[in-house]
Structure formats: C-alpha cells, structure tokens
Design a protein around this motif. Structure first.
Motif, short mmCIF file in Angstrom:
data_model
loop_
_atom_site.label_atom_id
_atom_site.label_comp_id
_atom_site.label_asym_id
_atom_site.label_seq_id
_atom_site.Cartn_x
_atom_site.Cartn_y
_atom_site.Cartn_z
N THR A 128 -6.91 6.01 -4.03
CA THR A 128 -6.57 6.83 -4.65
C THR A 128 -6.49 7.77 -4.89
O THR A 128 -6.95 7.98 -6.26
CB THR A 128 -5.44 5.11 -5.41
OG1 THR A 128 -5.03 4.39 -5.18
CG2 THR A 128 -4.02 5.78 -6.38
N PHE A 129 -5.43 9.01 -5.17
CA PHE A 129 -5.72 9.83 -5.54
C PHE A 129 -4.03 10.90 -5.93
O PHE A 129 -3.06 10.36 -5.41
CB PHE A 129 -5.59 11.14 -4.93
CG PHE A 129 -6.22 12.88 -5.58
CD1 PHE A 129 -7.37 12.46 -6.45
CD2 PHE A 129 -5.63 13.26 -4.40
CE1 PHE A 129 -7.42 14.09 -6.39
CE2 PHE A 129 -5.50 14.79 -4.61
CZ PHE A 129 -6.66 15.16 -5.73
N ASN A 130 -3.81 11.35 -7.13
CA ASN A 130 -2.94 12.26 -7.89
C ASN A 130 -1.43 10.63 -7.57
O ASN A 130 -0.36 10.53 -7.30
CB ASN A 130 -2.00 13.39 -6.82
CG ASN A 130 -3.55 13.82 -7.02
OD1 ASN A 130 -4.16 14.66 -8.60
ND2 ASN A 130 -3.14 15.43 -6.35
N GLY A 131 -1.49 9.69 -7.91
CA GLY A 131 -1.08 8.55 -7.41
C GLY A 131 -0.53 7.88 -6.33
O GLY A 131 0.50 6.71 -6.40
N GLN A 132 -1.41 8.18 -5.11
CA GLN A 132 -0.82 7.60 -3.76
C GLN A 132 -2.17 7.03 -3.11
O GLN A 132 -3.50 7.70 -3.66
CB GLN A 132 -0.07 9.41 -3.34
CG GLN A 132 0.91 9.27 -3.23
CD GLN A 132 2.08 10.19 -3.01
OE1 GLN A 132 1.29 11.43 -2.20
NE2 GLN A 132 2.96 9.74 -1.76
N LEU A 133 -1.79 6.29 -2.14
CA LEU A 133 -3.13 5.84 -1.77
C LEU A 133 -3.55 6.58 0.02
O LEU A 133 -2.52 6.82 0.29
CB LEU A 133 -2.35 4.49 -1.26
CG LEU A 133 -3.80 3.39 -0.15
CD1 LEU A 133 -5.09 2.53 -0.63
CD2 LEU A 133 -2.94 2.06 0.06
N TYR A 134 -4.42 7.06 -0.41
CA TYR A 134 -4.89 8.20 0.76
C TYR A 134 -6.05 7.49 2.25
O TYR A 134 -5.96 8.61 2.98
CB TYR A 134 -4.83 9.47 0.15
CG TYR A 134 -4.15 10.27 -0.08
CD1 TYR A 134 -3.87 11.01 1.26
CD2 TYR A 134 -4.05 10.56 -1.20
CE1 TYR A 134 -2.77 12.36 0.26
CE2 TYR A 134 -2.44 11.39 -2.01
CZ TYR A 134 -2.36 12.33 -0.71
OH TYR A 134 -1.62 13.19 -0.87
N GLY A 135 -5.81 6.14 1.57
CA GLY A 135 -6.76 5.63 2.70
C GLY A 135 -7.23 4.08 3.02
O GLY A 135 -6.64 3.66 1.37
N VAL A 136 -7.30 3.10 3.92
CA VAL A 136 -7.65 1.34 4.15
C VAL A 136 -9.60 1.58 4.09
O VAL A 136 -10.08 2.57 5.08
CB VAL A 136 -7.12 1.61 5.28
CG1 VAL A 136 -7.35 -0.19 5.48
CG2 VAL A 136 -5.66 1.50 5.65
N PRO A 137 -9.69 1.46 2.98
CA PRO A 137 -10.81 0.40 2.39
C PRO A 137 -11.20 -0.35 3.32
O PRO A 137 -10.55 -1.42 2.97
CB PRO A 137 -10.83 -0.01 0.76
CG PRO A 137 -9.40 0.25 0.78
CD PRO A 137 -8.60 0.75 1.67
#
Length: 415
Positions: A132-141
């Motif tokens: 999560t970066f800047n309040g948004q999810l950017y990847g699926v771990p």
C-alpha cells in the motif's frame, strides 16, 4: 534481498487449470468464468523465471483463448521495466519486491489493484501494508520474508540472547577449532544494508522516521545523525579491526555456503537459505537475530513479493483480471509455497502449510517486530551509500566521518 523464482511456475501451473481470464465482473472469478475472446498477456521475468514459465504460459493461452508471452529481462528488471514503460514497450504484468512500488508509482509504471474488502482481509496485515502506497493498493502479495538467525545446533545448541553472547560462543568454537568464522552475515566489498539493518536498528539507528499516519517520511533521514554514528561505532567494533565477527570476505556469494560447510555456527539469512541447509544435512534451528546487550530489539526488514499491473500495458483488463482473480486463492498460494517454502501472505494458505513446516512459524516469530522495508522513492538513495559506508566501517574506517558523509550523499539524492 534474494528473490527466488521457482514459485511463479506453480502459479501458472494452477492458472492453466483455471477457466476464463476475461470476465467483466467486479467480483472474484467464479469457478466457470467466460473465456477471453483473444488478446495477449505479456509477463516480464528474469532468465530463470522465463525458462520455467514458457511451457505453462503457452498452455494457459491455449485454454483461455489468449496469447501469453514470457519475456526474459536478464538484469536490472525494475530499471528496464520503468524505461520500457515510458516508451510504451513494457509488459502487462511484472513480478517483484514491494520496495519497488514507490519508484514505480513515481514513474507512472504501475496501476492500483482493486481488491474487494473480503479479498484484502484474507491477507496478512503486514503484507497488505507493504504493497500500500499513498493510501492505495498497488500489488497483490504472494509471499513475505524476513531475516532470522539460523544456527547449527550441533555447534551451538542454545540460541544467543545478545550479539555479545553470540560472539563469546563463536570465539569458543574457534578456539576449539570447531569453526573458522564466528558469524556468517553477508557484507561484501560494497556492504549490504538489508542484512546489517537488524544490528543497526538494535544500536539505535534508523533510516527514515514516520509521520502521524505511520508512513515513512523521506524528510526525516536518520543516516548521518548522532544515533546512526553511535550505531556504526558498535558495528565497527565487530569489524575487521575489532572483534573480527563482521568481514567483507563474507558476501552474498559465500555466506550460506560457509555455514553449510560447517565453518561457522551462525548464519543471518532468510527462508531462501533453508533448502541449502537441509541439503547439507545440517541440524539447525531458527530464532530471532539477537541485538546488542542493553540496546533495542534487533529489527529485520519485512519484505513482500507481489504481482503488479503495468500502467501502459496493452491489455490492462486481462492483466487486472489475472492478478486480482488468480493470485488471491489459497490453492495458488499453497502451490507457490510448495515450489519454494517461504511464508505465504495469504492467511488461509499459511494455516494450511504451517503445520507441516515448523520453520514458517519460527521465521514469523523472528520477524514479529520487524519493520516493513520502506517502499518510498527515497529508499533508492539509501542502498549504495549506506552499503559502502558499512563496508568501509567494517574494514576499519572512522564511523563518524564515514556515516556523516553517507548521510550527506543520501540527502543530496533525495528529491
């Protein structure tokens, strides 16, 4: 941080059996979703991943009515991905470490990933925080990892409580000619910020402070401040001109091999080392990395591996469908674990496998108070100056002037 590749193969092997990659639904894919009507999915990986993925990717394409290309990027995958993205010639999906995120977002290279609340809650909270970066999810771990202390229990039956205890035990083993090294912690000629961080943090050092929301603050740089200087004085005391515990001759190329050849009783490494340890028939145990006596608890970095959707991919809908609906099931996560045992990020998958692998719980315990590896763009400025300063101090350089200079270099690189 070492990033192994075998796990991705299992993902595709299972994905081949799944139907449909072109569903228009916002919900997770059902058991029988419509097949995609043509299209192409391009995935970037390094050489080893590419060789393993090609046969599976071909079958996946045949069963889902799409063409899948797996393209090899031999070196500097992150850098090449950013460059290709800017030129409009990048892939649809890329797999990599979570600490790439800040740089990739800053360069407009990846899109946010839209997971339903139920999907998101199924993952380890730390893993979700990492992507999560800047309040948004950017990847699926799909997996997480941290360093721990792996010890040869024939040489060292008890886990050391402090680094001083470890040094004393290592010296006794060397005096008895049962070992030639006290500790296998990779340094190398250019240092290794990832592996030294637990000791740096125990001695009071930090990289970035945090804001009120808990996010790392690039304006609060800890390198070069008095606490970091004191930390490196302690690290230097363990170096070549001091205790001789930390050495530049121990590097990423030989640290595990030195341990598996029984030349040292203690190894600081991650889950990726266990296969080699088992192959060498070493009796071993795993515990937390000890900190300095009277200091803070040693905190290893917690890293996450994840799937990303490229902003400028030519088939973004197909990439989102694949990443959101095929990389979020326990079956896939367990397959990834079976390909290479490291703690799955998906809680249900971890619950399935931890009973048969006690190492998972031990690595998790060792990383219980770990710090999520910073994914902010400023982190890119840390690695080289910090590592070189570490190597210099371990080699005998003055900690005060060396770390002060590193802090100035890093500060000048942060935009």
């Amino acid at each position: 941080m070492r990033i192994r590749t075998a796990g991705v193969v299992a993902l595709f092997a299972l994905a081949l059996a799944a139907s449909g990659c072109g569903s228009d639904s916002d919900e997770p894919a059902a058991k029988e979703s419509p097949k995609a009507a043509g299209g192409k999915l391009v995935i970037w990986a390094d050489d080893k991943r590419t060789a393993a993925l090609k046969p599976f990717a071909e079958k996946f394409g045949q069963e889902n009515g799409v063409t899948v290309e797996v393209q090899a990027v031999s070196k500097d995958l992150q850098t090449n991905f950013v460059t290709a993205s800017q030129q409009g010639s990048g892939p649809d999906v890329v797999v990599g470490a979570h600490d790439w995120i800040g740089n990739l977002v800053q360069n407009g290279a990846i899109d946010p990933v839209q997971l339903a609340a139920e999907q998101k809650s199924a993952f380890n909270e730390t893993a979700i925080k990492a992507v999560t970066f800047n309040g948004q999810l950017y990847g699926v771990p799909y997996a997480q990892e941290n360093l721990a202390l792996i010890r040869n229990t024939e040489l060292a039956p008890q886990a050391p409580r402090t680094i001083e205890d470890l040094v004393a035990a290592g010296k006794r083993l060397k005096s008895a000619k049962k070992a030639t090294e006290t500790l296998c912690l990779q340094v190398g000629q250019n240092g290794d910020a990832y592996h030294i961080y637990p000791l740096y943090s125990s001695a009071g050092g930090y990289l970035f402070g945090t804001g009120a929301n808990g996010d790392y603050d690039p304006k609060d740089l800890g390198v070069g401040k008095p606490a970091s200087i004191e930390a490196f004085k302690k690290i230097g005391a363990l170096g070549e001109k001091g205790e001789g515990v930390l050495k530049r001759s121990i590097a990423d190329t030989n640290s595990i091999a030195t341990f598996t050849s029984k030349k040292c009783a203690y190894l600081v490494s991650g889950p990726w080392a266990v296969a080699d340890v088992k192959k060498a028939n070493i009796k071993y145990d795993i515990s937390a990395i000890p900190g300095f006596a009277g200091g803070k608890e040693a905190q290893p970095f917690v890293g996450v591996q994840a799937f990303y959707v490229a902003t400028k991919g030519k088939n973004k809908a197909l990439a989102q469908e694949f990443v959101v609906n095929y990389t979020t099931t326990p079956e896939l996560a367990v397959a990834l674990y079976n390909a290479e045992p490291r703690p799955p990020a998906l809680t249900a998958a971890l619950d399935q496998v931890k009973g048969s692998d006690p190492d998972l719980a031990k690595f998790q315990e060792a990383g219980r108070n770990g710090q999520v590896l910073p994914a902010i763009p400023a982190m890119a400025a840390i690695w080289d100056p910090f590592g070189k300063a570490e190597a210099a101090v371990i080699g005998g350089a003055d900690p005060t002037s060396t770390i002060t200079a590193a802090g100035k270099t890093i500060s000048g690189q942060i935009k």
